[in-house]
Design a protein around this motif. Structure first.
Motif, PDB file in Angstrom:
ATOM      1  N   ASP A  29      -4.014  17.055   8.272  1.00  0.00           N
ATOM      2  CA  ASP A  29      -5.084  17.799   8.940  1.00  0.00           C
ATOM      3  C   ASP A  29      -5.305  17.269  10.367  1.00  0.00           C
ATOM      4  N   PRO A  30      -5.632  18.167  11.321  1.00  0.00           N
ATOM      5  CA  PRO A  30      -5.909  17.721  12.692  1.00  0.00           C
ATOM      6  C   PRO A  30      -7.058  16.713  12.784  1.00  0.00           C
ATOM      7  N   LEU A  31      -7.949  16.698  11.790  1.00  0.00           N
ATOM      8  CA  LEU A  31      -9.071  15.760  11.813  1.00  0.00           C
ATOM      9  C   LEU A  31      -8.663  14.333  11.439  1.00  0.00           C
ATOM     10  N   PHE A  32      -7.451  14.163  10.924  1.00  0.00           N
ATOM     11  CA  PHE A  32      -7.052  12.844  10.431  1.00  0.00           C
ATOM     12  C   PHE A  32      -7.083  11.812  11.558  1.00  0.00           C
ATOM     13  N   LYS A  33      -7.683  10.687  11.255  1.00  0.00           N
ATOM     14  CA  LYS A  33      -7.787   9.600  12.236  1.00  0.00           C
ATOM     15  C   LYS A  33      -7.817   8.263  11.502  1.00  0.00           C
ATOM     16  N   ILE A  34      -7.004   7.324  11.957  1.00  0.00           N
ATOM     17  CA  ILE A  34      -6.954   5.978  11.375  1.00  0.00           C
ATOM     18  C   ILE A  34      -7.920   5.074  12.127  1.00  0.00           C
ATOM     19  N   HIS A  35      -8.789   4.387  11.383  1.00  0.00           N
ATOM     20  CA  HIS A  35      -9.659   3.376  11.997  1.00  0.00           C
ATOM     21  C   HIS A  35      -8.945   2.035  12.100  1.00  0.00           C
ATOM     22  N   GLY A  36      -8.109   1.726  11.118  1.00  0.00           N
ATOM     23  CA  GLY A  36      -7.401   0.455  11.130  1.00  0.00           C
ATOM     24  C   GLY A  36      -6.722   0.209   9.800  1.00  0.00           C
ATOM     25  N   CYS A  37      -6.130  -0.961   9.659  1.00  0.00           N
ATOM     26  CA  CYS A  37      -5.388  -1.277   8.435  1.00  0.00           C
ATOM     27  C   CYS A  37      -5.367  -2.791   8.236  1.00  0.00           C
ATOM     28  N   ALA A  38      -5.514  -3.224   6.999  1.00  0.00           N
ATOM     29  CA  ALA A  38      -5.397  -4.644   6.658  1.00  0.00           C
ATOM     30  C   ALA A  38      -4.000  -4.898   6.094  1.00  0.00           C
ATOM     31  N   LEU A  39      -3.349  -5.964   6.562  1.00  0.00           N
ATOM     32  CA  LEU A  39      -1.996  -6.324   6.133  1.00  0.00           C
ATOM     33  C   LEU A  39      -1.985  -7.743   5.596  1.00  0.00           C
ATOM     34  N   LYS A  40      -1.248  -7.942   4.516  1.00  0.00           N
ATOM     35  CA  LYS A  40      -1.085  -9.282   3.933  1.00  0.00           C
ATOM     36  C   LYS A  40       0.376  -9.471   3.557  1.00  0.00           C
ATOM     37  N   TRP A  41       1.032 -10.405   4.202  1.00  0.00           N
ATOM     38  CA  TRP A  41       2.419 -10.710   3.885  1.00  0.00           C
ATOM     39  C   TRP A  41       2.471 -11.752   2.774  1.00  0.00           C
ATOM     40  N   ASP A  42       3.036 -11.358   1.628  1.00  0.00           N
ATOM     41  CA  ASP A  42       3.175 -12.265   0.488  1.00  0.00           C
ATOM     42  C   ASP A  42       1.841 -12.960   0.204  1.00  0.00           C
ATOM     43  N   SER A  43       1.817 -14.282   0.152  1.00  0.00           N
ATOM     44  CA  SER A  43       0.570 -15.004  -0.166  1.00  0.00           C
ATOM     45  C   SER A  43      -0.162 -15.469   1.081  1.00  0.00           C
ATOM     46  N   ASN A  44       0.249 -15.002   2.243  1.00  0.00           N
ATOM     47  CA  ASN A  44      -0.370 -15.433   3.495  1.00  0.00           C
ATOM     48  C   ASN A  44      -1.738 -14.782   3.696  1.00  0.00           C
ATOM     49  N   GLU A  45      -2.437 -15.209   4.690  1.00  0.00           N
ATOM     50  CA  GLU A  45      -3.779 -14.702   4.976  1.00  0.00           C
ATOM     51  C   GLU A  45      -3.722 -13.216   5.351  1.00  0.00           C
ATOM     52  N   THR A  46      -4.775 -12.500   4.967  1.00  0.00           N
ATOM     53  CA  THR A  46      -4.861 -11.065   5.252  1.00  0.00           C
ATOM     54  C   THR A  46      -5.474 -10.858   6.635  1.00  0.00           C
ATOM     55  N   HIS A  47      -4.863  -9.955   7.426  1.00  0.00           N
ATOM     56  CA  HIS A  47      -5.362  -9.676   8.780  1.00  0.00           C
ATOM     57  C   HIS A  47      -5.656  -8.186   8.943  1.00  0.00           C
ATOM     58  N   TRP A  48      -6.660  -7.893   9.733  1.00  0.00           N
ATOM     59  CA  TRP A  48      -7.053  -6.525  10.059  1.00  0.00           C
ATOM     60  C   TRP A  48      -6.521  -6.168  11.440  1.00  0.00           C
ATOM     61  N   TYR A  49      -5.997  -4.964  11.557  1.00  0.00           N
ATOM     62  CA  TYR A  49      -5.511  -4.474  12.849  1.00  0.00           C
ATOM     63  C   TYR A  49      -6.150  -3.126  13.133  1.00  0.00           C
ATOM     64  N   SER A  50      -6.647  -2.969  14.342  1.00  0.00           N
ATOM     65  CA  SER A  50      -7.256  -1.698  14.738  1.00  0.00           C
ATOM     66  C   SER A  50      -6.186  -0.657  14.966  1.00  0.00           C
TER      67      SER A  50
END
Length: 621
Positions: A29-50
């Motif tokens: 849909d044209p309204l679709f918009k991403i605010h951000g995403c959290a990523l975690k590689w294996d057992s490493n710390e989780t990070h948020w990216y805008s």
């Protein structure tokens, strides 16, 4: 392979959300918009990216060496493919895993899983973003914290339960997700629209033939009054709230028995047609799900049914498209490709005969005899050959013993789980299994008895499984906890029955488990188990049906994995496998697939497998 746990957070509103829209429609849909995403590689710390950081981050990942894990990987995976053009080597999905390991013990959302397993529930941060395309710094910070918390719970759950599933099940989750995230099928729009118009015209014709109006047929009260005016005793039942209500559903035997009365049949058929908009809705959604310049994502729920079978999702279920119907034929391959379709012939009847060790049926299947015609001959007292045909004066093919043969077919496919005479009669009269047949009065009782006496091992299996409910269940009068009850294990021809603190457990020969949470005998003397907030009745014949369907599912699941090593699986419908093949390889690919689908698995030696199929550009079989 590296594991990447991720979770996208996107704009949503009251009418623009996954609760209101199909997943593919929401993302496209044209309204679709991403605010951000959290990523975690294996057992490493989780990070948020805008949103602004994501493109750079995602484009610098070697996706050929990544397994993406998400809770509802259909959604997050479709964002990766549709928005970023990314196709990871592999997917896993904690929502799918939860369906398999919990099976009604708890709900499958992350909040419920977290509370049930002691990780803690969701935190605040999402609700404040509803309806907002642009977020303040504080709202974005809170959303990031919320998303990171979700990914951490997802990671913990995945680590805790991963090994509870056999390895093949993880491969099946990946295959299922990729049907949706890597779509390759298309839609024949003209054919789909013609089918939509045809269905509307068919429904109007049924209403006209009924002699009444759509308004009367649509209203329970008016329909009841109309039946009464015809001298019909209106069927009623007690609903889940304990109140008396009309019994007008397709599974209400007294109501469906009305269809066996010739003068009432047009009325009942029209009522059923008016109350069902399935074909119209499917045609419209099929058109909507696939843009003219795009591909059709196939959304199947892994472990969608209690037996582990797939079910439909995303408000479209091609599994239920009528075989040979125009709507099914509206699904097509790209130019230069064909769809090879192979289905396991009578797999449930064969599996039932194998598990029950019913030698008479096993020999008939193994020898390739027409068991439908044979059993029909026993019913009617004269030789039946449902395949005999002649050409009439108009040049049409006529099968003079089709009706008798069809009765035999319904017996072999439908009476194996304890179906009684009344249901058998209206199943034939309603056309519920493909054709409409009126039995001579009283023949339904003779036929059911004949089946049970001919194949005695099958009713014996119902009784054995009824006894297994006592092994798996909590006896009447005991506490709700199973911990004080000593587990007992029993086995029937390779299938094991036991219990733990949550309820009954069936372990299949493949190692896969079916759970019956809180299984117990209620005050009426019936065994029931909990599925979410509902209590479902279970008895010997139904338990046999569950297990047979589950084992049949395991046969085709393994075959799908084998075929997918060479050709992309694009769809599965219970007992059939559909895969995409270059047109110039069609015959060789079909023969190769047939060999796979007629090879008996190691765990069920002696199972007489048979398959049939073909290929075409359209999904035509």
């Amino acid at each position: 392979m590296r594991k990447l746990f991720l979770d996208f957070e996107c704009y949503y509103d009251t009418h623009y959300s996954l609760k209101k829209m199909a997943t593919s429609a929401y993302v496209r849909d044209p309204l679709f918009k991403i605010h951000g995403c959290a990523l975690k590689w294996d057992s490493n710390e989780t990070h948020w990216y805008s949103e602004g950081e994501l493109t750079h981050i995602l484009n610098h990942i070697d996706w050929d060496d990544v397994c993406v894990i998400a809770h509802h990987a259909h959604f997050d995976g479709f964002i990766l493919s549709e928005i970023y053009g990314i196709h990871p080597a592999k997917f896993s999905c904690t929502l799918s895993i939860s369906r398999a390991v919990h099976q009604g013990i708890c709900k499958n959302d992350l909040d419920s899983i977290g509370i049930f397993r002691g990780y803690g529930g969701k935190i605040e941060g999402l609700e404040a973003t509803k309806g907002k395309r642009e977020l303040t710094h504080e709202e974005l910070t809170n959303l990031a914290t919320y998303c990171v918390n979700d990914v951490n719970k997802m990671y913990q759950f995945y680590i805790d339960v991963h090994d509870l599933l056999p390895p093949d099940e993880h491969e099946l989750i990946d295959l299922t997700i990729k049907m949706f995230t890597n779509p390759v099928l298309h839609v024949d729009y003209e054919r789909a629209r013609e089918e939509l118009e045809r269905e509307i015209a068919h429904k109007e014709a049924l209403i006209e033939a009924s002699g009444t109006t759509k308004e009367i047929l649509s209203s329970n009260k008016q329909f009841a009054a109309y039946l009464e005016s015809l001298g019909v005793q209106v069927p009623t039942k007690i609903n889940a709230k304990g109140k008396k209500t009309f019994a007008f559903a397709k599974d209400d035997i007294e109501f469906m028995n009305l269809i066996t009365v010739p003068e009432l049949r047009p009325i009942i058929q029209a009522r059923l047609a008016v109350k069902s908009t399935i074909t119209e809705t499917r045609a419209a959604r099929l058109i909507d799900h696939c843009p003219p310049d795009g591909a059709l994502p196939i959304y199947l729920k892994y472990w969608g049914a209690h037996t582990g079978r797939w079910s439909g999702g995303d408000k479209l279920n091609p599994q239920n498209f009528t075989r040979g119907g125009e709507l099914r034929k509206s699904i097509i391959a790209a130019m230069g490709f064909v769809l090879v379709v192979i289905d396991l012939s009578q797999i449930e009847a064969r599996m039932l005969a194998w598990w029950a060790n019913c030698t008479q049926l096993l020999e008939a299947f193994a020898q390739g005899r027409d068991i439908y015609s044979e059993f029909a001959g026993t019913i009617f007292g004269y030789p039946v050959n449902r395949k005999t045909k002649y050409i009439d004066e108009a040049g049409n093919e006529v099968y003079p013993q089709f009706a008798e043969g069809f009765v035999g077919k319904v017996c072999i496919l439908g009476l194996g789980y304890g179906m009684g005479a009344p249901k058998f009669r209206y199943t034939l009269a309603s056309g519920g299994m493909g054709a409409t047949v009126d039995l001579p009065k009283g023949l339904e009782f003779k036929t059911v008895s004949l089946y049970r006496n001919t194949y005695r091992e099958i009713p014996a299996l119902w009784r054995e499984c009824g006894n297994m409910l006592g092994i798996m269940g909590r006896p009447r009068g005991t506490s709700s906890m199973f911990t004080s009850i000593t587990p007992i294990e029993r086995e029937i021809n390779g299938v094991k029955f036991t219990r733990d603190e949550h309820g009954g457990i069936v372990t299949l020969p493949t190692g896969r488990k079916l759970l019956y949470p809180d299984l117990w005998m209620n005050d009426k003397g019936d065994y029931v188990y909990r599925e979410g907030n509902e209590w479902k009745k279970i008895y010997g014949g139904l338990l046999v049906e569950n297990i047979v369907q589950a084992m049949a599912r395991d046969v085709i699941a393994k075959q799908m994995l084998q075929i997918n090593e060479r050709y992309k699986i694009v769809l599965s419908t219970h007992d059939e496998c559909v895969y995409l093949v270059p047109s110039n390889e069609a015959k060789a690919a079909y023969d190769w697939g047939m060999n796979i689908m007629t090879t008996v698995p190691d765990w069920c030696p002696g199972l007489p497998l048979e398959a049939e199929g073909g290929w075409a550009r359209e999904y035509s079989k």
